[in-house]
Structure formats: structure tokens, C-alpha cells
Scaffold this active site. Sequence first.
Site, PDB file in Angstrom:
ATOM      1  N   LYS A 157      -0.437  35.449 125.054  1.00 31.04           N
ATOM      2  CA  LYS A 157       0.612  34.766 125.833  1.00 31.04           C
ATOM      3  C   LYS A 157       1.058  33.569 124.999  1.00 31.04           C
ATOM      4  O   LYS A 157       0.411  32.515 124.988  1.00 31.04           O
ATOM      5  CB  LYS A 157       0.017  34.316 127.168  1.00 31.04           C
ATOM      6  CG  LYS A 157       0.995  34.262 128.322  1.00 31.04           C
ATOM      7  CD  LYS A 157       2.115  33.299 128.143  1.00 31.04           C
ATOM      8  CE  LYS A 157       1.744  31.880 128.480  1.00 31.04           C
ATOM      9  NZ  LYS A 157       2.827  30.929 128.129  1.00 31.04           N
ATOM     10  N   CYS A 164      -2.190  18.525 116.815  1.00 32.94           N
ATOM     11  CA  CYS A 164      -3.357  18.080 117.591  1.00 32.94           C
ATOM     12  C   CYS A 164      -4.268  17.185 116.765  1.00 32.94           C
ATOM     13  O   CYS A 164      -4.956  16.336 117.305  1.00 32.94           O
ATOM     14  CB  CYS A 164      -4.126  19.279 118.101  1.00 32.94           C
ATOM     15  SG  CYS A 164      -4.719  20.303 116.747  1.00 32.94           S
TER      16      CYS A 164
HETATM   17  P1  NAD Z   1      -0.139  23.443 127.256  1.00 32.20           P
HETATM   18  O1  NAD Z   1      -1.557  23.311 127.684  1.00 32.20           O
HETATM   19  O2  NAD Z   1       0.919  22.894 128.099  1.00 32.20           O
HETATM   20  O3  NAD Z   1       0.244  24.985 127.069  1.00 32.20           O
HETATM   21  C1  NAD Z   1      -0.477  25.820 126.196  1.00 32.20           C
HETATM   22  C2  NAD Z   1      -0.343  27.246 126.683  1.00 32.20           C
HETATM   23  O4  NAD Z   1      -0.994  27.390 127.941  1.00 32.20           O
HETATM   24  C3  NAD Z   1       1.103  27.708 126.888  1.00 32.20           C
HETATM   25  O5  NAD Z   1       1.216  29.044 126.449  1.00 32.20           O
HETATM   26  C4  NAD Z   1       1.257  27.613 128.401  1.00 32.20           C
HETATM   27  O6  NAD Z   1       2.237  28.464 128.928  1.00 32.20           O
HETATM   28  C5  NAD Z   1      -0.122  28.027 128.865  1.00 32.20           C
HETATM   29  N1  NAD Z   1      -0.499  27.585 130.205  1.00 32.20           N
HETATM   30  C6  NAD Z   1      -0.116  26.447 130.841  1.00 32.20           C
HETATM   31  N2  NAD Z   1      -0.707  26.388 132.066  1.00 32.20           N
HETATM   32  C7  NAD Z   1      -1.474  27.499 132.181  1.00 32.20           C
HETATM   33  C8  NAD Z   1      -2.339  28.010 133.211  1.00 32.20           C
HETATM   34  N3  NAD Z   1      -2.540  27.358 134.369  1.00 32.20           N
HETATM   35  N4  NAD Z   1      -2.962  29.187 133.001  1.00 32.20           N
HETATM   36  C9  NAD Z   1      -2.799  29.849 131.833  1.00 32.20           C
HETATM   37  N5  NAD Z   1      -1.998  29.432 130.836  1.00 32.20           N
HETATM   38  C10 NAD Z   1      -1.346  28.257 131.003  1.00 32.20           C
HETATM   39  O7  NAD Z   1      -0.089  22.858 125.766  1.00 32.20           O
HETATM   40  P2  NAD Z   1       1.205  22.680 124.849  1.00 32.20           P
HETATM   41  O8  NAD Z   1       2.031  21.589 125.444  1.00 32.20           O
HETATM   42  O9  NAD Z   1       1.800  24.018 124.615  1.00 32.20           O
HETATM   43  O10 NAD Z   1       0.558  22.187 123.464  1.00 32.20           O
HETATM   44  C11 NAD Z   1       0.300  20.858 123.182  1.00 32.20           C
HETATM   45  C12 NAD Z   1      -1.166  20.548 123.479  1.00 32.20           C
HETATM   46  O11 NAD Z   1      -1.992  21.420 122.726  1.00 32.20           O
HETATM   47  C13 NAD Z   1      -1.582  19.153 123.061  1.00 32.20           C
HETATM   48  O12 NAD Z   1      -2.438  18.638 124.046  1.00 32.20           O
HETATM   49  C14 NAD Z   1      -2.360  19.383 121.771  1.00 32.20           C
HETATM   50  O13 NAD Z   1      -3.305  18.408 121.454  1.00 32.20           O
HETATM   51  C15 NAD Z   1      -3.024  20.686 122.068  1.00 32.20           C
HETATM   52  N6  NAD Z   1      -3.405  21.370 120.834  1.00 32.20           N
HETATM   53  C16 NAD Z   1      -4.715  21.379 120.483  1.00 32.20           C
HETATM   54  C17 NAD Z   1      -5.110  21.995 119.284  1.00 32.20           C
HETATM   55  C18 NAD Z   1      -6.542  22.007 118.825  1.00 32.20           C
HETATM   56  O14 NAD Z   1      -6.844  22.696 117.860  1.00 32.20           O
HETATM   57  N7  NAD Z   1      -7.435  21.278 119.467  1.00 32.20           N
HETATM   58  C19 NAD Z   1      -4.151  22.591 118.480  1.00 32.20           C
HETATM   59  C20 NAD Z   1      -2.808  22.547 118.870  1.00 32.20           C
HETATM   60  C21 NAD Z   1      -2.448  21.929 120.069  1.00 32.20           C
HETATM   61  O1  6OD Z   2      -5.437  24.784 110.763  1.00 28.38           O
HETATM   62  C1  6OD Z   2      -5.888  25.316 111.781  1.00 28.38           C
HETATM   63  O2  6OD Z   2      -6.548  26.361 111.763  1.00 28.38           O
HETATM   64  C2  6OD Z   2      -5.682  24.680 113.076  1.00 28.38           C
HETATM   65  N1  6OD Z   2      -6.313  25.242 114.123  1.00 28.38           N
HETATM   66  C3  6OD Z   2      -4.866  23.610 113.176  1.00 28.38           C
HETATM   67  C4  6OD Z   2      -4.581  22.976 114.382  1.00 28.38           C
HETATM   68  C5  6OD Z   2      -3.573  22.100 114.459  1.00 28.38           C
HETATM   69  C6  6OD Z   2      -3.226  21.495 115.693  1.00 28.38           C
HETATM   70  O3  6OD Z   2      -2.103  21.224 116.026  1.00 28.38           O
END
Ligand code: NAD
Ligand code: 6OD
Length: 493
Positions: A185, A295
Amino acid sequence: MLETATRTHDVLHFINGEYTEGTSGATFENRSPVDGSLIGLVHEAKEAEVDAAVQAARAALKGPWGRMPLAERVEILYRVADGINARFEEFLAAECRDTGKPRSLARHIDIPRGAANFKIFADVIKNVPAESFRMDTPDGAGALNYAIRVPKGVIGVIAPWNLPLLLMTWKVGPALACGNTVVVKPSEETPTTAALLGEVMNEAGVPRGVYNVIQGFGPDSAGEFLTRHPGVDAITFTGETRTGTAIMKAAADGVRDVSFELGGKNPAIIFADCDLDKAIEGTMRSVFANCGQVCLGTERVYVERPIFDEFVARLKAGAESLKLGRPEDEEANMGPLISKEHQRKVLGYYQKARELGATVVTGGGVPDMPGELRNGAWVEPTIWTGLGDDSPIMREEIFGPCCHISPFDSEDEVIERANDTEYGLACAIWTENLAKAHRTAARVESGLTWINSWFLRDLRTPFGGSKQSGIGREGGVHSLEFYSELRNICVKL
Ligand code: NAD
Ligand code: 6OD
């Protein structure tokens, strides 16, 4: 049923090896963050489409994929990597259209990593050693214990919008390498590259039903229906901590395993004995790359007092030299935020910082963009000073091109302040004193710590967050711990 992912730029589901609009009849708009123009319509999955995708994935587990010798599976994954590279420009255009990010960035990071994620995990699964123990028995003949690695089953993959292809394939690559099937998804903001990958999967000879994509939102849509579906054996998710909490509750039904990569509020620690040129260059990237939507990016910068003023002045000059522009503008090094909704959130923090009495070193508003770009989700690169560590600007993840810079006076003090957060994803330490660097790195509570660098990483290493930044580690053999299960077999000799 259609043969390609898009008509103009409408985006479909990919279920059982075929593109389909599904039966829900629901669609939503995909708008460009660059200028607000309509890119196309996306078909939204409801329960019926999610169920069809999960059933297809379950059937594929029992089909040729489940019976395929490892060597053949690995060859297919290499072909997927080659297939992405062969259609590099198509993936690049789609990713930049959905996200608005500079092509120069996606060309070097997003798309190459999308391909590499299949190659690396094909290599890992090919080379992973098996565990065995010869044990003594009272009759003296002994017994042999050995572990076999089996797939978990159907993996639900829920991906965010900031690095759509990279982060989605970071999970699909190891899932398929371990012999699982997946239902993906993608984020509603960035539906296209996950759909396009279906064409590559078919061309590479991935059997039907192994890779499925359902489009839609989270709550009351594809995301929620996928995580609730009893046919999903485990869920891997990257996104906000709050969303992770909701998904974990859904995964509790059926006691399904989860792997979570969540939010962060990452510190950078700049000691006075750093190489300042390198620290400025690295901090510029860690704060502003991808418009701050990484992130691992830095939102809290702690600078040792003797170099505080110089550091602030130089980071300000760097921020003011950034060129904002369309993805295809090769001079541009910053694009817009992902959406108008996210722009409102980030601008809310810009406003709050002013109300809380922050000194706005630079930025703090909406840039004056020309023509139709005014309709895009642009914000200024922004730097603040003057706030306390308990301010919401210092505690909440903003996910924009901004940071707060604070002075510090001692190693113990800065470590305590860096750790004073519910998150624990990443930290960057800048110093030329290696003993101090190692000492500090061991004490900061984060899953990933960089010394004199940022974003550099061998993909065989463990990746993941501490505290509320995640559960589990992925990368190299660590991914196998989530995407496969070890079963012990004991043979009496
Ligand atoms: P989000 O949590 O809003 O959405 C992520 C995904 O989850 C989307 O596909 C969304 O449609 C889905 N989703 C939302 N609510 C849901 C539910 N109740 N059930 C199932 N699926 C659901 O995140 P975003 O805004 O897309 O991304 C930004 C966030 O992601 C930031 O907080 C960032 O720090 C985090 N992030 C973390 C990492 C990491 O490696 N730790 C990497 C990239 C992004
Ligand atoms: O480089 C990667 O594998 C990874 N998971 C990066 C994450 C970036 C977050 O926004």
C-alpha cells in the site's frame, strides 16, 4: 483490466499480475506539489480490492513461487533490479512528478536504491549461512539439530511518500528474497512508482500474485483494510509513530509480527574541534535534503559555544543559497513539500516558533515563486535559535526544511539534551577528536549514529530506530529476521 500502470497519469491497482480499476468505483486526485496541477486520478481500494490482492498473494505462496528453487528466485530478483535500471528515466519522471523532488536528487538516490534493494537482498539470501548443532545423546550416537529458513507468508507493506520507491523496495526486496509474497500500500501522495513496478515484475518473470499493489488512504481505506485482513501474516510499515500505533493495534488481532520504521527528532552535535567546512556541508544536507522530508534528517542542532555564532552565520548563508525550483531544473537543489496539507502543517510550526519567541535566523515563510508555482507547496528553508529544549519546536517532528540551533558547553550536557526526546532514530556527531566521537556515539540513544558524515551506510548494516522511532532492525541479514522464520529440525543419529 489494463496492461500498463497508467493511462495518461491515472493510477491503478496491480493485483495477481494485472492492472485493475477494482470495483469500488472510488477515485481520488493526485495533484502536483510543484504547482497544484492535476496529475491524474488514483483508484481507491476498499475491502473487495484488498481481499482480492491478499487472496492472490496467498495463492501465489502455494504456486510456482513457493516451489521455486532459491537460485531461480535470486535470478528473478536480479532481473527486477535490471528492469528498474532499464526503465530508469520512466521511474525518475514518475517519482519526481508525484513528489516534486529535484531530478538531480532522485537520479542519485531514489531510483538507484530502488534497483539496488533487489540486488542486495538477492545477494544476502544467497549467502546466508545455515545454523547446525551436533549434540551428544546418552546412547553415544548423538543427534544433529539444524535450522531451516522459511518465508513468513503474505507480508503487508505500508510505505510513506518521502522516498516512495526506495522505502517500498527496501521492504519488498527482502520480503521476496525470503520467498514471501507481498501486498503493497503506497502512500496516497505517491502512488505511481509502486504501480509501475508491477510492469517490471511481469517482465522479470515474477509469478502472478507475488507482488500486488493496492492504492488508497490509511483509515477506512486500503491501509486499514490491509492491516486488518486476517490473510496478512506480518506487517512492515514506514511512517509516523502515531500511524504505527494504530497499525500495531490492528496487528494484535491474530498476533501478527510487525517491523516499524517511524518518526524522529534527530539531533546533530557539533563540537568546537570539528572540521567546520565539513560540518556545515553535512548539516546543510541533513537539514535541507529532500526539503527536510527525510526521517534521518536533523531538526535539532547543538553547537559548542565557541563556534556557535560562526556556525549559525554559515548555515544561514548556506540556507539562503539554496535554489528552489521544478524537478527538471538541474540547478535547483530544493523542491516543494509533498502537499498543500503538509505545507499547512509546516507553516503552522513556522508560525508557532514566532509566537514562542524564536529568533528567525532565516526563512520562516512562503517563498515568492513565479507564475503557477505559486500554487505549489513551497516553504522557505528556515533556521531558528533562542528556544528552550521543552518547546514544541524542539520536541515534535516537523518534517520540513528547518532546524533549531542551540549552544552547549559540555559533552555530558549535550548528550543529556540530545537524548531528551521520545524518539531515537538518528544522530550526527561532528568532531576531529575520535575518542570523543566514539564516546558520544555510544551514549546517544539512537538506532543510527554518524560521525563526520550523514546518510552514508552500507546496506548490510542494521537499520532502525530506538524508543518511539521504531521496532526491529532491517538491512542485510537483519531483514531476514523479520521476513523469514527459522524452524529447528532435530535428527537422531
Ligand atoms: P504516515 O504515517 O502518515 O503514512 C504512511 C503510510 O501509512 C501511508 O501509506 C498511509 O496511507 C498509511 N496509513 C495511514 N494511516 C493508516 C492506518 N490507520 N492504517 C494503515 N495504514 C495507514 O507517514 P507519512 O506522512 O507518509 O511519512 C512521513 C513519516 O514517516 C514521518 O513521520 C517520517 O519520520 C516517517 N518515516 C520514517 C522512516 C524511518 O526509517 N524511520 C523513513 C521514512 C519516513
Ligand atoms: O536508506 C534506507 O534504507 C532508508 N530506510 C532510509 C530512510 C530514510 C528516511 O526517510
